[in-house]
Motif scaffolding. Structure first.
Motif, PDB file in Angstrom:
ATOM      1  N   LEU A  54      -6.757  11.147  -7.971  1.00  0.00           N
ATOM      2  CA  LEU A  54      -6.058  11.695  -9.129  1.00  0.00           C
ATOM      3  C   LEU A  54      -4.988  10.725  -9.621  1.00  0.00           C
ATOM      4  O   LEU A  54      -4.861  10.492 -10.827  1.00  0.00           O
ATOM      5  CB  LEU A  54      -5.433  13.049  -8.782  1.00  0.00           C
ATOM      6  N   PHE A  55      -4.245  10.114  -8.705  1.00  0.00           N
ATOM      7  CA  PHE A  55      -3.229   9.140  -9.104  1.00  0.00           C
ATOM      8  C   PHE A  55      -3.866   7.943  -9.806  1.00  0.00           C
ATOM      9  O   PHE A  55      -3.347   7.455 -10.811  1.00  0.00           O
ATOM     10  CB  PHE A  55      -2.414   8.671  -7.893  1.00  0.00           C
ATOM     11  N   ALA A  56      -4.990   7.484  -9.292  1.00  0.00           N
ATOM     12  CA  ALA A  56      -5.696   6.366  -9.929  1.00  0.00           C
ATOM     13  C   ALA A  56      -6.134   6.752 -11.344  1.00  0.00           C
ATOM     14  O   ALA A  56      -6.027   5.947 -12.275  1.00  0.00           O
ATOM     15  CB  ALA A  56      -6.896   5.949  -9.092  1.00  0.00           C
ATOM     16  N   ALA A  57      -6.613   7.978 -11.521  1.00  0.00           N
ATOM     17  CA  ALA A  57      -7.033   8.439 -12.848  1.00  0.00           C
ATOM     18  C   ALA A  57      -5.840   8.520 -13.801  1.00  0.00           C
ATOM     19  O   ALA A  57      -5.947   8.151 -14.975  1.00  0.00           O
ATOM     20  CB  ALA A  57      -7.730   9.793 -12.743  1.00  0.00           C
ATOM     21  N   VAL A  58      -4.712   8.999 -13.301  1.00  0.00           N
ATOM     22  CA  VAL A  58      -3.494   9.062 -14.119  1.00  0.00           C
ATOM     23  C   VAL A  58      -3.074   7.654 -14.555  1.00  0.00           C
ATOM     24  O   VAL A  58      -2.767   7.422 -15.727  1.00  0.00           O
ATOM     25  CB  VAL A  58      -2.344   9.759 -13.339  1.00  0.00           C
ATOM     26  N   SER A  59      -3.104   6.723 -13.630  1.00  0.00           N
ATOM     27  CA  SER A  59      -2.717   5.343 -13.934  1.00  0.00           C
ATOM     28  C   SER A  59      -3.674   4.704 -14.934  1.00  0.00           C
ATOM     29  O   SER A  59      -3.248   4.019 -15.870  1.00  0.00           O
ATOM     30  CB  SER A  59      -2.683   4.510 -12.653  1.00  0.00           C
ATOM     31  N   HIS A  60      -4.959   4.954 -14.760  1.00  0.00           N
ATOM     32  CA  HIS A  60      -5.968   4.403 -15.663  1.00  0.00           C
ATOM     33  C   HIS A  60      -5.795   4.962 -17.072  1.00  0.00           C
ATOM     34  O   HIS A  60      -5.849   4.221 -18.062  1.00  0.00           O
ATOM     35  CB  HIS A  60      -7.364   4.707 -15.123  1.00  0.00           C
ATOM     36  N   GLN A  61      -5.577   6.270 -17.162  1.00  0.00           N
ATOM     37  CA  GLN A  61      -5.391   6.889 -18.479  1.00  0.00           C
ATOM     38  C   GLN A  61      -4.142   6.339 -19.171  1.00  0.00           C
ATOM     39  O   GLN A  61      -4.168   6.044 -20.366  1.00  0.00           O
ATOM     40  CB  GLN A  61      -5.283   8.410 -18.356  1.00  0.00           C
ATOM     41  N   ALA A  62      -3.064   6.160 -18.421  1.00  0.00           N
ATOM     42  CA  ALA A  62      -1.834   5.627 -19.007  1.00  0.00           C
ATOM     43  C   ALA A  62      -2.057   4.209 -19.521  1.00  0.00           C
ATOM     44  O   ALA A  62      -1.605   3.866 -20.618  1.00  0.00           O
ATOM     45  CB  ALA A  62      -0.708   5.647 -17.981  1.00  0.00           C
ATOM     46  N   SER A 101       8.168   4.952 -18.382  1.00  0.00           N
ATOM     47  CA  SER A 101       6.967   5.490 -17.738  1.00  0.00           C
ATOM     48  C   SER A 101       6.255   4.432 -16.904  1.00  0.00           C
ATOM     49  O   SER A 101       5.853   4.678 -15.767  1.00  0.00           O
ATOM     50  CB  SER A 101       6.025   6.035 -18.817  1.00  0.00           C
ATOM     51  N   SER A 102       6.086   3.235 -17.459  1.00  0.00           N
ATOM     52  CA  SER A 102       5.424   2.149 -16.726  1.00  0.00           C
ATOM     53  C   SER A 102       6.218   1.738 -15.501  1.00  0.00           C
ATOM     54  O   SER A 102       5.651   1.480 -14.437  1.00  0.00           O
ATOM     55  CB  SER A 102       5.215   0.942 -17.631  1.00  0.00           C
ATOM     56  N   ILE A 103       7.522   1.669 -15.631  1.00  0.00           N
ATOM     57  CA  ILE A 103       8.367   1.270 -14.507  1.00  0.00           C
ATOM     58  C   ILE A 103       8.291   2.312 -13.391  1.00  0.00           C
ATOM     59  O   ILE A 103       8.173   1.962 -12.213  1.00  0.00           O
ATOM     60  CB  ILE A 103       9.817   1.027 -14.971  1.00  0.00           C
ATOM     61  N   LYS A 104       8.334   3.597 -13.746  1.00  0.00           N
ATOM     62  CA  LYS A 104       8.213   4.647 -12.728  1.00  0.00           C
ATOM     63  C   LYS A 104       6.871   4.555 -12.004  1.00  0.00           C
ATOM     64  O   LYS A 104       6.803   4.669 -10.782  1.00  0.00           O
ATOM     65  CB  LYS A 104       8.363   6.028 -13.362  1.00  0.00           C
ATOM     66  N   THR A 105       5.812   4.338 -12.759  1.00  0.00           N
ATOM     67  CA  THR A 105       4.483   4.242 -12.150  1.00  0.00           C
ATOM     68  C   THR A 105       4.401   3.024 -11.244  1.00  0.00           C
ATOM     69  O   THR A 105       3.866   3.105 -10.127  1.00  0.00           O
ATOM     70  CB  THR A 105       3.391   4.186 -13.230  1.00  0.00           C
ATOM     71  N   LEU A 106       4.931   1.912 -11.681  1.00  0.00           N
ATOM     72  CA  LEU A 106       4.910   0.701 -10.866  1.00  0.00           C
ATOM     73  C   LEU A 106       5.693   0.899  -9.567  1.00  0.00           C
ATOM     74  O   LEU A 106       5.262   0.457  -8.497  1.00  0.00           O
ATOM     75  CB  LEU A 106       5.465  -0.486 -11.652  1.00  0.00           C
ATOM     76  N   ARG A 107       6.810   1.574  -9.646  1.00  0.00           N
ATOM     77  CA  ARG A 107       7.595   1.859  -8.431  1.00  0.00           C
ATOM     78  C   ARG A 107       6.776   2.694  -7.445  1.00  0.00           C
ATOM     79  O   ARG A 107       6.807   2.446  -6.242  1.00  0.00           O
ATOM     80  CB  ARG A 107       8.879   2.600  -8.783  1.00  0.00           C
ATOM     81  N   ILE A 108       6.059   3.666  -7.956  1.00  0.00           N
ATOM     82  CA  ILE A 108       5.223   4.505  -7.090  1.00  0.00           C
ATOM     83  C   ILE A 108       4.134   3.658  -6.437  1.00  0.00           C
ATOM     84  O   ILE A 108       3.900   3.754  -5.234  1.00  0.00           O
ATOM     85  CB  ILE A 108       4.618   5.680  -7.875  1.00  0.00           C
ATOM     86  N   VAL A 109       3.486   2.833  -7.228  1.00  0.00           N
ATOM     87  CA  VAL A 109       2.398   1.988  -6.701  1.00  0.00           C
ATOM     88  C   VAL A 109       2.928   1.055  -5.624  1.00  0.00           C
ATOM     89  O   VAL A 109       2.335   0.929  -4.547  1.00  0.00           O
ATOM     90  CB  VAL A 109       1.721   1.192  -7.839  1.00  0.00           C
ATOM     91  N   ILE A 110       4.065   0.427  -5.874  1.00  0.00           N
ATOM     92  CA  ILE A 110       4.637  -0.494  -4.905  1.00  0.00           C
ATOM     93  C   ILE A 110       5.029   0.243  -3.626  1.00  0.00           C
ATOM     94  O   ILE A 110       4.746  -0.221  -2.513  1.00  0.00           O
ATOM     95  CB  ILE A 110       5.826  -1.260  -5.499  1.00  0.00           C
ATOM     96  N   SER A 111       5.657   1.392  -3.764  1.00  0.00           N
ATOM     97  CA  SER A 111       6.103   2.113  -2.567  1.00  0.00           C
ATOM     98  C   SER A 111       4.945   2.619  -1.714  1.00  0.00           C
ATOM     99  O   SER A 111       5.067   2.763  -0.512  1.00  0.00           O
ATOM    100  CB  SER A 111       7.028   3.279  -2.951  1.00  0.00           C
ATOM    101  N   GLU A 112       3.803   2.863  -2.332  1.00  0.00           N
ATOM    102  CA  GLU A 112       2.655   3.372  -1.598  1.00  0.00           C
ATOM    103  C   GLU A 112       1.655   2.289  -1.206  1.00  0.00           C
ATOM    104  O   GLU A 112       0.708   2.558  -0.490  1.00  0.00           O
ATOM    105  CB  GLU A 112       1.909   4.416  -2.442  1.00  0.00           C
ATOM    106  N   SER A 113       1.869   1.066  -1.643  1.00  0.00           N
ATOM    107  CA  SER A 113       0.874   0.015  -1.477  1.00  0.00           C
ATOM    108  C   SER A 113       0.480  -0.242  -0.029  1.00  0.00           C
ATOM    109  O   SER A 113      -0.661  -0.575   0.246  1.00  0.00           O
ATOM    110  CB  SER A 113       1.342  -1.291  -2.118  1.00  0.00           C
ATOM    111  N   GLY A 114       1.353  -0.073   0.918  1.00  0.00           N
ATOM    112  CA  GLY A 114       1.018  -0.315   2.309  1.00  0.00           C
ATOM    113  C   GLY A 114       0.500   0.903   3.044  1.00  0.00           C
ATOM    114  O   GLY A 114       0.061   0.810   4.186  1.00  0.00           O
ATOM    115  N   ARG A 115       0.535   2.072   2.413  1.00  0.00           N
ATOM    116  CA  ARG A 115       0.177   3.305   3.104  1.00  0.00           C
ATOM    117  C   ARG A 115      -1.175   3.879   2.724  1.00  0.00           C
ATOM    118  O   ARG A 115      -1.835   4.465   3.555  1.00  0.00           O
ATOM    119  CB  ARG A 115       1.246   4.377   2.827  1.00  0.00           C
ATOM    120  N   SER A 116      -1.533   3.786   1.467  1.00  0.00           N
ATOM    121  CA  SER A 116      -2.760   4.462   1.008  1.00  0.00           C
ATOM    122  C   SER A 116      -3.895   3.481   0.882  1.00  0.00           C
ATOM    123  O   SER A 116      -3.728   2.355   0.502  1.00  0.00           O
ATOM    124  CB  SER A 116      -2.524   5.133  -0.336  1.00  0.00           C
TER     125      SER A 116
END
Length: 116
Positions: A54-62, A101-116
């Protein structure tokens, strides 16, 4: 029926984008997203098999909504002034990348990059 499913998918993506931006990926839950749209988790899982999907779909749509229009405009341009066209495309792209919006999404991606 297909129209309804596309409308529902869009509603899910909008609600998910809001929840992810407000709570971050880790704190966001499928139950919280379902509550935003007034549906159930089982409805979400019919469209997306996981929170990651779902997160990937949200990012793709944005990305499609923000970048595609300026790219299409650049490709369709008949202007002979290439530097002006490229400058406009660059300014538009920079505005997208620097948007809240882009900055918030990028922060989420970076914070999760090592976990998911």
């Amino acid at each position: 029926m297909r129209l309804l499913s596309e409308v529902k998918r869009d509603a899910i993506l909008q609600a998910a984008a809001k929840v992810f931006q407000e709570e971050g990926f880790e704190a966001a839950s499928m139950a919280g997203i379902a509550a935003q749209i007034g549906g159930s988790k089982s409805t979400l899982y019919r469209y997306y098999s996981s929170k990651e999907e779902l997160f990937a779909a949200v990012s793709h749509q944005a990305a499609k909504k923000q970048i595609l229009p300026s790219l299409e405009k650049l490709l369709a341009s008949q202007s002979k002034d290439l530097p002006a066209m490229l400058r406009e495309f660059g300014e538009t792209s920079l505005a997208v990348v620097a948007s809240e919006s882009s900055i918030k999404t990028l922060r989420i991606v970076i914070s999760e990059s090592g976990r998911s």
